[in-house]
Design an enzyme around this catalytic site. Structure first.
Site, PDB file in Angstrom:
ATOM      1  N   ASP A  28      -1.998   0.606   7.115  1.00  0.00           N
ATOM      2  CA  ASP A  28      -2.396   1.382   8.088  1.00  0.00           C
ATOM      3  C   ASP A  28      -2.951   0.377   9.330  1.00  0.00           C
ATOM      4  OD1 ASP A  28      -2.939   3.545  10.185  1.00  0.00           O
ATOM      5  OD2 ASP A  28      -4.979   3.667   9.206  1.00  0.00           O
ATOM      6  N   LEU A  29      -3.179   0.557  10.688  1.00  0.00           N
ATOM      7  CA  LEU A  29      -3.746  -0.160  11.623  1.00  0.00           C
ATOM      8  C   LEU A  29      -5.113   0.063  12.007  1.00  0.00           C
ATOM      9  CD1 LEU A  29      -0.554  -0.885  13.970  1.00  0.00           C
ATOM     10  CD2 LEU A  29      -1.796  -2.338  12.149  1.00  0.00           C
ATOM     11  N   ASP A  30      -5.252   1.393  12.753  1.00  0.00           N
ATOM     12  CA  ASP A  30      -6.404   2.032  13.092  1.00  0.00           C
ATOM     13  C   ASP A  30      -7.426   2.335  12.098  1.00  0.00           C
ATOM     14  OD1 ASP A  30      -5.091   1.621  15.580  1.00  0.00           O
ATOM     15  OD2 ASP A  30      -4.728   3.942  15.791  1.00  0.00           O
ATOM     16  N   SER A  71       2.005   3.005  10.474  1.00  0.00           N
ATOM     17  CA  SER A  71       1.095   3.551  11.578  1.00  0.00           C
ATOM     18  C   SER A  71       1.436   4.857  12.315  1.00  0.00           C
ATOM     19  CB  SER A  71       0.497   2.520  12.349  1.00  0.00           C
ATOM     20  OG  SER A  71      -0.367   3.047  13.514  1.00  0.00           O
ATOM     21  N   ARG A  72       0.621   5.922  12.502  1.00  0.00           N
ATOM     22  CA  ARG A  72       1.215   7.010  13.084  1.00  0.00           C
ATOM     23  C   ARG A  72       0.601   6.895  14.557  1.00  0.00           C
ATOM     24  NH1 ARG A  72      -0.117  12.265  11.903  1.00  0.00           N
ATOM     25  NH2 ARG A  72      -2.197  11.557  11.302  1.00  0.00           N
ATOM     26  N   LYS A 104       3.189  10.198   6.953  1.00  0.00           N
ATOM     27  CA  LYS A 104       3.515   8.870   6.568  1.00  0.00           C
ATOM     28  C   LYS A 104       4.710   8.791   5.717  1.00  0.00           C
ATOM     29  CE  LYS A 104      -0.013   6.298   8.692  1.00  0.00           C
ATOM     30  NZ  LYS A 104      -1.083   5.371   8.609  1.00  0.00           N
ATOM     31  N   ASP A 127      -6.961   4.990   6.083  1.00  0.00           N
ATOM     32  CA  ASP A 127      -8.370   5.620   6.189  1.00  0.00           C
ATOM     33  C   ASP A 127      -8.478   6.928   6.398  1.00  0.00           C
ATOM     34  OD1 ASP A 127      -9.135   5.927   9.724  1.00  0.00           O
ATOM     35  OD2 ASP A 127      -7.089   5.163   8.747  1.00  0.00           O
TER      36      ASP A 127
END
Length: 174
Positions: A28-30, A71-72, A104, A127
């Site tokens: 994931d990114l954030d 990533s959403r 996801k 996360d």
């Protein structure tokens, strides 16, 4: 040896402790690779990664393990701009960055179609519990990271991946 090189060496040492490795590691990114929501940022801001994130990405690539993004984020353009600014966008074999209510699973279907890697050969860091839960049901080893991906999370992920890969009944130890 610089700090980044030292961190990469530590990540490589962790990876080399495991006999069976995933073919693909998805991030994931954030709040997994970086400590912010990119939709709260402007494209002209300077992004930064969690302390161990880049070392882990570099070490996985050096070991021949592909990496991807799921990533959403509702602002994929900002996310892609930040990946470019960080100089890491070209490292990923797949980047699925789009807003979704599927937790996801749709991202992973697309990653699977693009890479051909079975879900059981993937490791995922995120996360959000709901994403971990949904993607785990697909057969992906999924690891919750409370404060970004780090060496402890990498070790836990590789350990859980190894345990899932071993035959559950009658596995022999030398």
């Amino acid at each position: 040896m610089g700090g980044e090189e030292k961190a990469k060496k530590e990540a490589l040492e962790i990876i080399s402790q495991f006999q069976k490795l995933p073919r693909l590691v998805v991030f994931d990114l954030d709040y997994t690779l970086w400590p912010f929501y990119c939709e709260c940022c402007d494209e002209d801001e300077t992004p930064y990664l969690y302390q161990h994130a880049k070392a882990i990405l570099l070490a996985l690539k050096e070991k021949g393990i592909d990496i991807a993004i799921a990533s959403r984020s509702p602002t994929p353009q900002i996310a892609k701009t930040f990946l470019d600014k960080l100089g890491i966008r070209s490292m990923f074999v797949a980047e699925e960055i789009f807003s979704s209510w599927t937790h996801k699973t749709e991202h992973f279907q697309k990653i699977h179609r693009r890479t051909g890697v079975p879900f059981s050969s993937m490791l995922f860091f995120d996360d959000e519990d709901r994403n971990i839960e949904a993607v785990s049901k697909m057969g992906v080893t999924s690891i919750y990271v409370g404060n970004g991906v780090n060496f402890r999370a990498l070790r836990q992920g590789l350990s859980e991946f190894l345990q899932k890969s071993e035959p559950s009944s009658g596995s022999r130890r030398e």
